[in-house]
Design an enzyme around this catalytic site. Structure first.
Site, PDB file in Angstrom:
ATOM      1  N   HIS A  10     -47.187  58.226  80.347  1.00 18.54           N
ATOM      2  CA  HIS A  10     -47.512  57.478  80.066  1.00 18.54           C
ATOM      3  C   HIS A  10     -48.923  57.222  79.368  1.00 18.54           C
ATOM      4  CE1 HIS A  10     -44.069  55.826  82.679  1.00 18.54           C
ATOM      5  NE2 HIS A  10     -43.859  54.845  80.888  1.00 18.54           N
ATOM      6  N   ASP A  22     -50.524  57.468  83.652  1.00 14.83           N
ATOM      7  CA  ASP A  22     -50.289  58.569  84.194  1.00 14.83           C
ATOM      8  C   ASP A  22     -51.853  59.457  83.886  1.00 14.83           C
ATOM      9  OD1 ASP A  22     -48.049  57.379  84.449  1.00 14.83           O
ATOM     10  OD2 ASP A  22     -47.246  58.573  83.270  1.00 14.83           O
ATOM     11  N   GLU A  25     -36.161  51.715  74.636  1.00 15.98           N
ATOM     12  CA  GLU A  25     -36.099  52.082  76.012  1.00 15.98           C
ATOM     13  C   GLU A  25     -35.272  50.703  76.709  1.00 15.98           C
ATOM     14  OE1 GLU A  25     -37.614  54.542  79.197  1.00 15.98           O
ATOM     15  OE2 GLU A  25     -36.465  53.645  80.169  1.00 15.98           O
TER      16      GLU A  25
HETATM   17  C1  XUL Z   1     -38.841  51.871  84.199  1.00 16.04           C
HETATM   18  C2  XUL Z   1     -38.819  52.947  83.388  1.00 16.04           C
HETATM   19  C3  XUL Z   1     -40.242  53.203  82.437  1.00 16.04           C
HETATM   20  C4  XUL Z   1     -39.820  53.939  80.959  1.00 16.04           C
HETATM   21  C5  XUL Z   1     -41.262  54.245  80.411  1.00 16.04           C
HETATM   22  O1  XUL Z   1     -38.194  51.809  84.454  1.00 16.04           O
HETATM   23  O2  XUL Z   1     -37.616  53.483  83.050  1.00 16.04           O
HETATM   24  O3  XUL Z   1     -40.120  54.850  82.857  1.00 16.04           O
HETATM   25  O4  XUL Z   1     -39.161  55.157  80.840  1.00 16.04           O
HETATM   26  O5  XUL Z   1     -42.212  53.527  80.627  1.00 16.04           O
HETATM   27 CO    CO Z   2     -37.231  55.447  81.707  1.00 20.62          CO
END
Ligand code: XUL
Ligand code: CO
Length: 438
Positions: A102, A105, A233
């Site tokens: 991210h 991060d 996601e």
């Molecule tokens: C949160 C999650 C995140 C995503 C990316 O549950 O899975 O790490 O993968 O933002």
């Molecule tokens: Co994730």
């Protein structure tokens, strides 16, 4: 470069199942040819910057237990570089081909939008420099649009248009950086894209905002010539009570609504599937059915707890079935398997971090080898094919291909007096068959 907390560890090597070395791979033989190509190219493992470098073990009931040199007070940019140094040292130890991050991060938040973006680009340049002398490539980049209080009511779905604009700007830069670093995918997890109560929420408006946001992302991808995949996601809950990207089927419906089903795929996470009341393999098979299987976030939940514990995987049976469906779907393509998993609060040593990944890598590799055997053997597929075999008869195909109308089907059935007799689903027999491969 100063020594990192991981620098005393040698690179983890494949030693085979008989090895007694706790920090060796037993099943992950990266260059072993399986189903026509090296194991590493099937699995495309990635280390997550978020969990492995940025998490400090804190939970709602207790403060940090993981103390790393880059987490202490100091110049934020220097600390971020220290973190990046340690990250690449961890990648060296694990010898895995990819990593993910991210924006937050890798680089600290600044005092303004301009400063935050500048910090991000400074560290992105630093990562680019580190990547030039390392083997590890970028599986995906993403923006953290959920941690800062400005996102508490959502990013793209925030009632405040200023937050929408702020999020769009952040994603634009994050896509630029992902492209510059050669990322294979760009991920959007809608951490706060959902709501707590309808009392203060215009659901239809928020969905329209989200649809527009995703269309803007897709257009921008084409404008800059980013050749990676855009991935959404799914997650059903946590942090918000009602997440808009609940599961694969919900995301697919959303993509269809906005005409994005050929542009966007899904990044499926094992425990998100569980939280949605599905198995991981269900989500994989559903995505494959709709042609939107993109990439995988590997972890596990604790069914006794029911929240997003993000543990490293340990369930061989479930992972083998998941890998079976990945292989059946034709593989992960540009996607990979990202360890979206964190060590437990008590596992605060750098060595714990390495054990966690070694176990996760081996579990997945072993599961993949089992799944490959299941595919090569063909017995499971043969059983499924046999179960549906009568659909190949022309009189039955006619019911699916548009030849027969409802009343024609009825007239035929009535004239023949059809009276279907029950057929066994053979579930236990097939469960036993799977056990034989384990
Ligand atoms: C949160 C999650 C995140 C995503 C990316 O549950 O899975 O790490 O993968 O933002
Ligand atoms: Co994730």
């Amino acid at each position: 470069m100063a020594k990192s907390v991981f620098s005393t560890f040698p690179t983890v090597k494949f030693e085979g199942p008989q090895s007694d070395n706790a920090l060796a791979y037993r099943y992950y033989e990266a260059d072993k040819i399986v189903l026509g190509k090296p194991l590493a190219e099937h699995l495309r493992f990635a280390v997550a910057f978020w969990h492995s470098l940025a998490m400090n073990g804190s939970d709602p009931f207790g403060s940090a237990t993981i103390e790393r040199p880059w987490m202490t007070a100091g110049d934020p940019i220097a600390q971020a570089k220290l973190k990046a140094d340690a990250a690449f040292d961890l990648f060296r130890v694990l010898d895995l081909p990819f990593y993910t991050f991210h924006d937050r991060d890798i680089a600290p938040e600044g005092g303004s939008l301009k400063e935050s973006l500048a910090n991000f680009h400074t560290l992105a340049d630093y990562l680019q420099q580190k990547m030039s002398s390392a083997k590890t490539k970028l599986l995906w980049g993403t923006a953290n649009l959920f941690s800062h209080p400005r996102f508490m009511a959502g990013a793209a779905t925030n009632p405040d248009p200023a937050v929408f604009a702020y999020s769009a700007t952040t994603v634009k830069h994050c896509m630029d950086v992902t492209k510059a670093l050669g990322g294979a995918n760009y991920v959007l997890w809608g951490g706060r894209e959902g709501y707590e109560t309808l009392l203060n929420t215009d659901l239809a408006h928020e969905l329209k905002q989200l649809g527009r946001f995703l269309s803007l992302v897709v257009n921008y991808k084409h404008n800059i010539g980013f050749t990676g995949q855009i991935l959404v996601e799914p997650k059903p809950k946590e942090p918000t009570a009602h997440q808009y990207d609940f599961d694969t089927a919900t995301v697919y419906g959303f993509l269809k609504e906005y005409g994005l089903e050929k542009e966007v795929k899904v990044n499926l996470e094992a425990n998100h599937a569980l939280l949605a009341g599905h198995s991981f393999e269900h989500e994989i098979a559903t995505a494959a059915t709709f042609g939107i299987l993109g990439s995988l976030d590997i972890n596990r939940g604790d069914p006794l707890l029911g929240w997003d514990t993000d543990q490293f995987p340990a369930d061989l049976y479930s992972m083998a079935l998941s890998m079976y469906h990945v292989i059946k779907a034709g593989g992960l393509g540009m996607g990979g398997m990202n360890f979206d998993a964190k060590v437990r609060r008590q596992s605060f040593t750098p060595e714990d971090m390495i054990h966690a990944h070694v176990g996760g890598v081996d579990l997945c590799a072993r599961a993949f080898l089992i799944a490959a055997k299941m595919v090569e053997d063909g017995k499971l597929q043969a059983a499924v094919d046999a179960r549906y075999g009568d659909w190949n008869k022309p009189e039955n195909t006619a019911m699916l291909d548009g030849t027969l109308s409802l009343d024609q089907i009825a007239a035929k059935a009535e004239s023949q007096g059809i009276w279907p007799s029950p057929r066994s689903g053979k579930q236990e027999q097939l469960e036993n068959l799977v056990q034989r491969y384990l």
